[in-house]
Design an enzyme around this catalytic site. Sequence first.
Site, PDB file in Angstrom:
ATOM      1  CB  SER A 169     -63.917  35.602  -1.817  1.00 25.90           C
ATOM      2  OG  SER A 169     -62.565  35.363  -2.141  1.00 25.90           O
ATOM      3  N   GLY A 181     -66.667  42.287 -12.352  1.00 25.17           N
ATOM      4  CA  GLY A 181     -66.981  42.722 -10.997  1.00 25.17           C
ATOM      5  C   GLY A 181     -66.193  43.957 -10.590  1.00 25.17           C
ATOM      6  CB  VAL A 182     -64.921  45.027  -7.276  1.00 30.06           C
ATOM      7  CG1 VAL A 182     -63.940  43.951  -6.850  1.00 30.06           C
ATOM      8  CG2 VAL A 182     -64.538  46.373  -6.682  1.00 30.06           C
ATOM      9  CG  ASP A 183     -59.994  42.632 -11.389  1.00 28.27           C
ATOM     10  OD1 ASP A 183     -59.233  43.608 -11.333  1.00 28.27           O
ATOM     11  OD2 ASP A 183     -59.626  41.502 -11.767  1.00 28.27           O
ATOM     12  N   GLY A 235     -68.405  37.813  -4.460  1.00 21.67           N
ATOM     13  CA  GLY A 235     -69.148  38.008  -5.707  1.00 21.67           C
ATOM     14  C   GLY A 235     -69.077  36.747  -6.546  1.00 21.67           C
ATOM     15  CB  VAL A 236     -67.482  36.154  -9.866  1.00 19.18           C
ATOM     16  CG1 VAL A 236     -67.119  34.974 -10.751  1.00 19.18           C
ATOM     17  CG2 VAL A 236     -68.272  37.170 -10.672  1.00 19.18           C
ATOM     18  CE1 TYR A 237     -62.641  34.357  -8.844  1.00 27.35           C
ATOM     19  CE2 TYR A 237     -61.198  34.748  -6.981  1.00 27.35           C
ATOM     20  CZ  TYR A 237     -61.385  34.627  -8.345  1.00 27.35           C
ATOM     21  OH  TYR A 237     -60.313  34.776  -9.191  1.00 27.35           O
ATOM     22  CG  ASP A 279     -67.923  52.564  -8.364  1.00 19.20           C
ATOM     23  OD1 ASP A 279     -66.994  51.781  -8.066  1.00 19.20           O
ATOM     24  OD2 ASP A 279     -68.069  53.050  -9.499  1.00 19.20           O
ATOM     25  CB  ILE A 280     -64.627  50.377  -4.159  1.00 20.67           C
ATOM     26  CG1 ILE A 280     -63.554  50.508  -3.079  1.00 20.67           C
ATOM     27  CG2 ILE A 280     -64.044  49.750  -5.437  1.00 20.67           C
ATOM     28  CD1 ILE A 280     -63.067  49.182  -2.524  1.00 20.67           C
TER      29      ILE A 280
HETATM   30  P1  ADP Z   1     -64.738  38.002  -6.358  1.00 20.74           P
HETATM   31  O1  ADP Z   1     -64.348  37.412  -7.685  1.00 20.74           O
HETATM   32  O2  ADP Z   1     -63.558  38.115  -5.401  1.00 20.74           O
HETATM   33  O3  ADP Z   1     -65.925  37.362  -5.764  1.00 20.74           O
HETATM   34  P2  ADP Z   1     -66.345  40.236  -7.349  1.00 20.74           P
HETATM   35  O4  ADP Z   1     -65.861  41.467  -8.003  1.00 20.74           O
HETATM   36  O5  ADP Z   1     -67.155  39.302  -8.173  1.00 20.74           O
HETATM   37  O6  ADP Z   1     -65.054  39.537  -6.711  1.00 20.74           O
HETATM   38  O7  ADP Z   1     -67.197  40.607  -6.079  1.00 20.74           O
HETATM   39  C1  ADP Z   1     -66.673  41.051  -4.854  1.00 20.74           C
HETATM   40  C2  ADP Z   1     -67.646  42.019  -4.225  1.00 20.74           C
HETATM   41  O8  ADP Z   1     -67.468  43.314  -4.826  1.00 20.74           O
HETATM   42  C3  ADP Z   1     -69.117  41.661  -4.424  1.00 20.74           C
HETATM   43  O9  ADP Z   1     -69.786  41.799  -3.170  1.00 20.74           O
HETATM   44  C4  ADP Z   1     -69.611  42.693  -5.428  1.00 20.74           C
HETATM   45  O10 ADP Z   1     -70.963  43.019  -5.217  1.00 20.74           O
HETATM   46  C5  ADP Z   1     -68.728  43.882  -5.102  1.00 20.74           C
HETATM   47  N1  ADP Z   1     -68.566  44.888  -6.154  1.00 20.74           N
HETATM   48  C6  ADP Z   1     -68.720  44.782  -7.489  1.00 20.74           C
HETATM   49  N2  ADP Z   1     -68.454  45.961  -8.107  1.00 20.74           N
HETATM   50  C7  ADP Z   1     -68.094  46.834  -7.117  1.00 20.74           C
HETATM   51  C8  ADP Z   1     -67.706  48.214  -7.093  1.00 20.74           C
HETATM   52  N3  ADP Z   1     -67.615  48.947  -8.213  1.00 20.74           N
HETATM   53  N4  ADP Z   1     -67.430  48.786  -5.888  1.00 20.74           N
HETATM   54  C9  ADP Z   1     -67.504  48.055  -4.743  1.00 20.74           C
HETATM   55  N5  ADP Z   1     -67.858  46.761  -4.708  1.00 20.74           N
HETATM   56  C10 ADP Z   1     -68.157  46.161  -5.875  1.00 20.74           C
END
Ligand code: ADP
Length: 167
Positions: free
Chosen positions: A116, A30-32, A118-120, A8-9
């Site tokens: 980008s 997601g990460v956001d 993940g969901v993107y 987890d970042i």
């Molecule tokens: P995007 O919309 O830019 O694709 P996402 O959040 O859907 O962004 O995904 C981007 C990457 O971040 C994915 O590889 C996802 O697995 C990863 N991710 C999701 N949650 C976390 C987190 N808490 N810490 C680090 N990476 C994460």
Amino acid sequence: MIEVFVGDITELEVDAIVNAASRALAGGGGVDGAIHAAAGPELVRASRALGPIETGSAVITPGFRLPARHVIHAVGPIWHGGRQGEAELLERAYETSFERALGAGDVRSIAFPAISAGVYGYPKESAVEIAVRVMRRHEKEFRRIVACAFDERTGTLYRRELSVRPK
Ligand code: ADP
């Protein structure tokens, strides 16, 4: 030094973490979502005030309740098949993140999620290749650059890319 971290970042003790944000800078999934949940409600107020921003650009806010002092909100492209400038936009998102980090003046360590990828919907292998290429370009300007993967498979992709000699 570029290192790979799987997890987890929001837990990383670095000067800045990068968020894979949306153009509105209003939080999301997601990460956001994880970054906003950990930073507290001040973050959405601070980030939304700076938006909306273009794809490929980035802004910087404080980290509030995060261990990281800064959050750099970068907007990567949505994958539409690869012929709509996605690679260039993803590269810009990394480049502008580094610009914001250098502009802050006190960022010696920085961590990136796979923007980008993940969901993107950006294909992970290509997203990781671009990420590592831009990280290498800036390696000497920072003490630590962390490529943060959320799953082992992505971690392996980063390790593999980093073991390849740069072209
Ligand atoms: P995007 O919309 O830019 O694709 P996402 O959040 O859907 O962004 O995904 C981007 C990457 O971040 C994915 O590889 C996802 O697995 C990863 N991710 C999701 N949650 C976390 C987190 N808490 N810490 C680090 N990476 C994460």
